[in-house]
Scaffold this motif. Structure first.
Motif, PDB file in Angstrom:
ATOM      1  N   LEU A   1       9.888   6.488  -2.316  1.00 42.80           N
ATOM      2  CA  LEU A   1      10.013   7.390  -3.618  1.00 42.80           C
ATOM      3  C   LEU A   1      11.615   7.908  -3.690  1.00 42.80           C
ATOM      4  CD1 LEU A   1       7.050   9.368  -4.026  1.00 42.80           C
ATOM      5  CD2 LEU A   1       7.667   7.517  -5.418  1.00 42.80           C
ATOM      6  N   GLY A   2      12.186   7.633  -2.543  1.00 40.70           N
ATOM      7  CA  GLY A   2      13.628   8.218  -2.670  1.00 40.70           C
ATOM      8  C   GLY A   2      13.995   9.719  -2.232  1.00 40.70           C
ATOM      9  N   ILE A   3      15.085  10.139  -2.305  1.00 41.47           N
ATOM     10  CA  ILE A   3      15.161  11.489  -1.701  1.00 41.47           C
ATOM     11  C   ILE A   3      15.576  12.288  -3.072  1.00 41.47           C
ATOM     12  CG2 ILE A   3      16.286  10.575   0.559  1.00 41.47           C
ATOM     13  CD1 ILE A   3      18.810  11.296  -0.357  1.00 41.47           C
TER      14      ILE A   3
ATOM     15  N   GLU B   1      12.204  13.688   1.175  1.00 41.33           N
ATOM     16  CA  GLU B   1      12.024  12.240   0.755  1.00 41.33           C
ATOM     17  C   GLU B   1      10.638  11.943   0.672  1.00 41.33           C
ATOM     18  OE1 GLU B   1      13.868   9.629   3.715  1.00 41.33           O
ATOM     19  OE2 GLU B   1      13.485   7.802   2.547  1.00 41.33           O
ATOM     20  N   GLY B   2      10.315  11.152  -0.407  1.00 38.37           N
ATOM     21  CA  GLY B   2       8.778  10.843  -0.677  1.00 38.37           C
ATOM     22  C   GLY B   2       8.606   9.373  -0.535  1.00 38.37           C
ATOM     23  N   SER B   3       7.239   9.130  -0.273  1.00 37.84           N
ATOM     24  CA  SER B   3       6.572   7.892  -0.175  1.00 37.84           C
ATOM     25  C   SER B   3       5.198   8.212  -0.944  1.00 37.84           C
ATOM     26  CB  SER B   3       6.290   7.813   1.249  1.00 37.84           C
ATOM     27  OG  SER B   3       6.431   6.333   1.475  1.00 37.84           O
ATOM     28  N   ARG B   4       4.960   7.075  -1.289  1.00 38.40           N
ATOM     29  CA  ARG B   4       3.555   6.963  -2.096  1.00 38.40           C
ATOM     30  C   ARG B   4       2.703   5.790  -1.709  1.00 38.40           C
ATOM     31  NH1 ARG B   4       5.225   5.025  -7.905  1.00 38.40           N
ATOM     32  NH2 ARG B   4       5.577   7.444  -8.405  1.00 38.40           N
ATOM     33  N   LEU B   5       1.301   6.399  -1.517  1.00 36.03           N
ATOM     34  CA  LEU B   5       0.307   5.530  -1.152  1.00 36.03           C
ATOM     35  C   LEU B   5      -0.512   4.959  -2.570  1.00 36.03           C
ATOM     36  CD1 LEU B   5      -1.278   7.370   2.142  1.00 36.03           C
ATOM     37  CD2 LEU B   5       0.238   5.626   1.826  1.00 36.03           C
ATOM     38  N   LEU B   6      -0.657   3.741  -2.150  1.00 35.98           N
ATOM     39  CA  LEU B   6      -1.613   3.077  -3.370  1.00 35.98           C
ATOM     40  C   LEU B   6      -2.819   2.619  -2.892  1.00 35.98           C
ATOM     41  CD1 LEU B   6       1.607   1.969  -3.511  1.00 35.98           C
ATOM     42  CD2 LEU B   6       0.844   1.200  -5.581  1.00 35.98           C
TER      43      LEU B   6
ATOM     44  N   SER C   1       0.709  -1.048   0.136  1.00 36.96           N
ATOM     45  CA  SER C   1      -0.010  -0.132   0.025  1.00 36.96           C
ATOM     46  C   SER C   1       0.966   1.226   0.047  1.00 36.96           C
ATOM     47  CB  SER C   1      -1.084   0.023   1.214  1.00 36.96           C
ATOM     48  OG  SER C   1       0.028   0.117   2.703  1.00 36.96           O
ATOM     49  N   VAL C   2       2.116   0.964   0.111  1.00 37.63           N
ATOM     50  CA  VAL C   2       2.953   2.226  -0.024  1.00 37.63           C
ATOM     51  C   VAL C   2       4.497   1.874  -0.440  1.00 37.63           C
ATOM     52  CG1 VAL C   2       4.549   3.441   1.624  1.00 37.63           C
ATOM     53  CG2 VAL C   2       2.355   2.976   2.618  1.00 37.63           C
ATOM     54  N   GLU C   3       4.899   2.951  -1.416  1.00 34.77           N
ATOM     55  CA  GLU C   3       6.082   2.690  -2.269  1.00 34.77           C
ATOM     56  C   GLU C   3       7.042   3.923  -1.716  1.00 34.77           C
ATOM     57  OE1 GLU C   3       4.771   0.783  -6.051  1.00 34.77           O
ATOM     58  OE2 GLU C   3       5.235   2.841  -6.316  1.00 34.77           O
TER      59      GLU C   3
ATOM     60  N   THR D   1       2.144   6.528   6.139  1.00 33.48           N
ATOM     61  CA  THR D   1       2.403   5.577   5.423  1.00 33.48           C
ATOM     62  C   THR D   1       2.631   4.216   6.336  1.00 33.48           C
ATOM     63  OG1 THR D   1       4.762   6.064   5.722  1.00 33.48           O
ATOM     64  CG2 THR D   1       3.493   7.074   3.771  1.00 33.48           C
TER      65      THR D   1
ATOM     66  N   GLU E   1       1.085  11.088  -3.255  1.00 28.78           N
ATOM     67  CA  GLU E   1       2.545  11.146  -3.164  1.00 28.78           C
ATOM     68  C   GLU E   1       2.716  12.185  -1.690  1.00 28.78           C
ATOM     69  OE1 GLU E   1       4.615  11.822  -6.423  1.00 28.78           O
ATOM     70  OE2 GLU E   1       4.430   9.687  -7.049  1.00 28.78           O
TER      71      GLU E   1
END
Lengths: 465, 469
Positions: free
Chosen positions: A315-317, B47-52, A311-313, B28, B60
């Protein structure tokens, strides 16, 4: 859904359930590659669980186990079917006897239909009792297959199948269908045997009693024959029944009537209900098999969700960290003649009274610095009249940030000596240690840092801590 | 089909050390995201994170470094504007980003602003314990200059004293009327929903995306709950159905030790699975070696004090010593089936386990006895795992102190008759996966399902008890 999909779906779900049970019993399997393949496979979470199970199962040789079990199950079915044929033929011949003496109609009826009706009633009763175990014969099939299919993980195959079908609600229909099919075969064989034997040999029919009246048999023959009569089967009339007490010779019409009556009872009370029950079970089982689902809340599946359908990925910095800018005091202040002192509060909350103690005369004490304008006003004043001692009151409850430190550094550069007074944030977290570290990093390592009101007041008036 | 909604990008901004990374961790459900510490400048990059939702990316979130030098930056920005020139907010920010100071004194702030210009909106995280200061106002003025909707998020509101009222007032004066309270350590059960629905009010265009996300989050939450209930129910049935035969003349103590060992390991297995399900680390709970020994909550399963702590009254047999927590029975299970079960078995299932029944009858004749886990221990297990489930549901992934679940106020489980499902499991030795004669049956499945529902049903007094602390 295409017709071919149902068996494939059953195989896939059976395999997935086998893998799930195996992991539940003997701990998780190493599945990094399987998960990767499942992720590449895409689709819904259920599809991915099936794909993972396919990869893992193939690696562990489970499809072979399932195939072995399937063969054993089919063999068991064949044996059971053979037994049904034998039982049916045996029952029919036993019911008619060897022809040396008249056949007892009631005994014949009981032999042909008794056990069948009893088990059918029990099967129907199992609905009322809410038991979902299915039927004896179906269970016997499972039990026999278990005995037949041996080998590694052999126990898992039936366990997985029953668990899967029981969840789906089709287990009782499948086992019931097997049981009804068995009885259907047995009864049809009995019917066939009856037809062959009655066509080719001569039998007399009689009732016997010591206790009952002949009239009882008349009404019994009518009651039993009532339903078959609607389908064109003959019922012996009252005179024939009364005459069939074994003492009188029967006319040929009476023999035909009795055998027709017996065949009618077998068809209507034996074959027909079993056929209906079998059709019902088979259709329900078919429908159930088409609706196989992966239950995501099952232990073993729930824990896969985050790995198979994250449910989460991340994305890096954006870019690596740079050297952070730190305000730094150049030099250690400069000598200032005289003993003027200034007390300044920096970003203190409104609930700390200001000034916090009665400040001696001659000591300058502006309002608490908060906005840009207030900062600017004090900086201007200090650069015109640099004080010998500058005491800066900071809130130890707040986080020392770069902006505040830059202000402290700028103020300190204008004064002879600078002291820091950490006003205890009576509420909130105490971050005094962070203040000390950040002050030291800003070049104020030698500046006295006070926490007590008395210490601060003394330093402000006399210059000693 | 309607076109796929665009991915919504949201920057998480705020003053330094207000819990931006914590907010991302909690939203997240990723306890390993970024670095969290109670000190300024912990996060120094974006820094990023993406919810699906249902496998499709919908949101994002970008964690940014803290703003630290707002007053000086605002002054600098104002200087960038030539006299007589009219620059709107984003143009002015762009000029700053193209200038030299974007890599000098204001490098950290430049990263924040650059990201914010790429995003659709920002969550402005506030440590509600801090006073409202001029630097915060200047910071907000700069952020507002990016021309993106800002939603103030008040963090640390679960721990008084805080100044949430003061902040609300200040935000309203700045024109930020939509605000939301969200404690990253102990978020309210509907905290996420509130946050996203408030965000939806600011972002009309993305309301559908956010609605899909909220629906998916709710479904996930429900699925997690059900799975947790199943895990605990399975564990309880396994332990309730567990029976160890003690052959005549054999030492009972060794058997008792074996029984306890199996029960403990099974509970630990359940705890591990629950933690994994809720995506928490072992440290979140296992800081005290749990639940098998040491510590208060971590009191051994078979220690009478553990039962007292949970408010379970001790049966007369329940004393400390060699036999604590175990009951010796004559070999009767399976023979003492209730009438309904017996009828059901007669109607169908006698085949299953008929051979085993024979073994049991034989054992009884030979005078064997068997060990089972005490009722009180089953109650303790049920209450303990119920408490853990309760705590896991209410814990944010930003929390760093190990959990100390409070015993739930489930009086029925504590004092009433044992749940029916467990009594039935008692009479079915083959239901225990710990047993070598384990055989799954549809009935076990149904009983486990019913027990899971019973465990998840929160009696009203339990909720009141949880909120009071």
């Amino acid at each position: 859904m295409p017709p071919a999909a149902a068996p494939d779906a059953l195989a896939a779900h059976w395999l997935a359930e086998t893998v799930r049970l195996r992991e539940a019993h003997w701990g998780p399997l190493e599945d990094a590659d399987a998960v990767r393949q499942a992720l590449r496979h895409g689709g819904s979470f259920e599809d991915r669980v099936l794909a993972r199970a396919r990869v893992l199962g193939a690696r562990e040789g489970l499809p072979a186990t399932l195939r072995r079990w399937r063969h054993a199950a089919l063999a068991t079915l064949a044996v059971l079917g053979l037994a049904a044929v034998l039982a049916g033929a045996g029952a029919a011949t036993a019911a008619l006897g060897d022809g040396s003496r008249p056949t007892n109609v009631l005994w014949a009826l009981g032999t042909l239909l008794g056990l069948h009706l009893l088990t059918l009633l029990l099967w129907l009763a199992s609905f009322l009792l809410g038991s979902s175990e299915g039927s004896w014969l179906g269970q016997a099939w499972l039990w026999l297959t278990r005995r037949l299919a041996r080998g590694p993980d052999a126990a898992l195959a039936p366990q997985a199948l029953t668990a899967l079908l029981a969840r789906n609600g089709s287990l009782r229909w499948l086992l019931g269908g097997i049981s009804h099919a068995w009885w259907l075969i047995a009864l049809l064989t009995a019917l066939l045997t009856l037809l062959v034997v009655l066509s080719t040999r001569r039998y007399g029919f009689a009732w016997e009693t010591t206790l009952l009246q002949p009239e009882t048999f008349v009404s019994l023959a009518h009651v039993v024959g009532w339903l078959p009569a609607h389908f064109g089967f003959p019922v012996p009339d009252a005179a024939t029944v009364r005459a069939s007490d074994g003492m009188h010779a029967l006319p040929p019409g009476a023999r035909a009537a009795w055998s027709g009556w017996l065949i009618g009872a077998l068809v209507i009370y034996g074959v027909a209900p079993r056929l209906l029950a079998w059709l019902f079970c088979a259709s329900r089982a078919r429908r159930g098999l088409r609706r196989l689902r992966i239950d995501p809340s099952l232990p073993g599946h729930a824990n896969l969700r985050e790995r198979l359908a994250p449910s989460v990925e991340r994305l890096g910095i954006d870019a690596p960290d740079d050297q952070a800018y730190t305000p730094r005091l150049a030099g250690a202040g400069h000598a200032v003649a005289g003993s003027t002192a200034v007390l300044a509060g920096i970003e203190l909350p409104a609930d700390i009274s200001w000034p916090p103690f009665s400040v001696a005369e001659g000591i300058h004490c502006p309002a608490v610095l908060d906005t840009r304008e207030q900062r600017k006003a004090l900086l201007d004043a200090l650069s015109q009249h640099p004080p010998a001692r500058l005491l800066l009151a900071c809130d130890a409850g707040q986080t020392p940030d770069r902006g505040t430190l830059a202000l402290i550094v700028e103020l300190a550069s204008l004064a002879g000596r600078t002291g820091i007074w950490l006003v205890r944030g009576a509420s909130g977290p105490d971050r005094a240690q962070q203040w000390r570290e950040r002050l030291a990093a800003a070049g104020l390592a030698t500046a006295p840092v006070m926490t007590g009101t008395d210490d601060a007041a003394r330093w402000l008036e006399h210059g000693d801590g | 089909m309607a076109e796929a909604p665009a991915i919504l990008k949201v920057a998480v901004v705020g003053h330094t050390n207000t819990g931006k990374t914590s907010l991302l961790r909690t939203l997240t459900r990723d306890g390993f995201f970024g670095k969290v510490a109670d000190s300024p400048g912990t996060t120094r990059h974006v820094e990023g994170s993406r919810l699906l939702a249902e496998g499709r990316p919908v949101l994002e979130l970008f964690d940014t470094p803290g703003m630290e030098d707002g007053i000086a930056l605002l002054e600098y920005l104002e200087r960038l504007q030539q006299p007589g020139e009219r620059l709107d907010g984003p143009a002015r920010i762009q000029r700053f980003l193209d200038g030299p100071q974007a890599h000098g004194r204001f490098e950290q702030e430049a990263r924040v602003l650059r990201k914010l210009l790429e995003c659709d909106a920002a969550l402005y995280v506030i440590d509600a314990r801090d006073p409202v200061l001029g630097k915060h106002r200047d910071e907000l003025a700069i952020l507002a200059g990016c021309g993106r909707p800002l939603l103030p998020v008040l963090n640390f509101v679960r721990r008084p004293p805080h100044r949430a009222a003061e902040w609300r007032e200040a935000m309203s004066r700045l024109g930020l009327h939509a605000q939301v309270e969200f404690d990253t350590v102990a978020p309210a059960l509907d905290g996420e929903q509130q946050l996203y629905s408030k965000l939806g009010m600011l972002l009309d265009r993305h309301q559908r995306t956010l609605a899909a996300l909220m629906a998916d989050l709710a479904a996930q939450r429900q699925a997690r709950r059900e799975a947790a209930g199943r895990l605990v129910a399975d564990m309880l049935i396994d332990i309730a159905a567990l029976r160890l035969p003690v052959r005549s003349g054999e030492d009972e103590r060794a058997a008792v030790e074996s029984l306890r060992g199996q029960a403990r390991r099974r509970e630990q297995q359940c705890v591990d699975a629950l933690l994994a399900l809720y995506r928490f680390r072992h440290e979140d709970y296992a800081a005290e070696p749990l639940p098998l020994d040491g510590g208060r909550w971590g009191m051994d399963l078979f220690h009478p004090q553990a039962l007292k702590d949970m408010g379970i009254s001790l049966g007369k047999g329940m004393v400390a010593g060699a036999m604590a927590g175990a009951t010796l029975d004559a070999f009767t299970a399976g023979l003492s089936l209730g009438t309904a079960t017996l009828l059901g078995a007669a109607a169908g299932g006698l085949w299953q386990g008929a051979d085993r029944l024979g073994q049991r009858v034989l054992g009884r004749i030979r005078g064997w006895r068997e060990l089972t886990v005490d009722d009180a221990v089953l109650r303790l297990l049920a209450l303990r795992q119920q408490a853990l489930m309760h705590a896991l549901e209410r814990r944010g992934h930003a929390a760093r102190d190990p959990m100390r679940p409070q015993p739930p106020a489930d009086e029925a489980l504590r004092k009433g008759p044992l749940p029916e499902a467990l009594s039935e499991a008692r009479s079915q030795p083959s239901w225990s996966t710990l047993s070598e004669h384990y055989a799954d049956s549809p009935r076990r499945e149904a009983v486990a399902r019913a027990l899971a529902e019973r465990l998840l049903a929160d009696p009203p007094d339990a909720r009141a008890g949880a909120d009071a602390r």
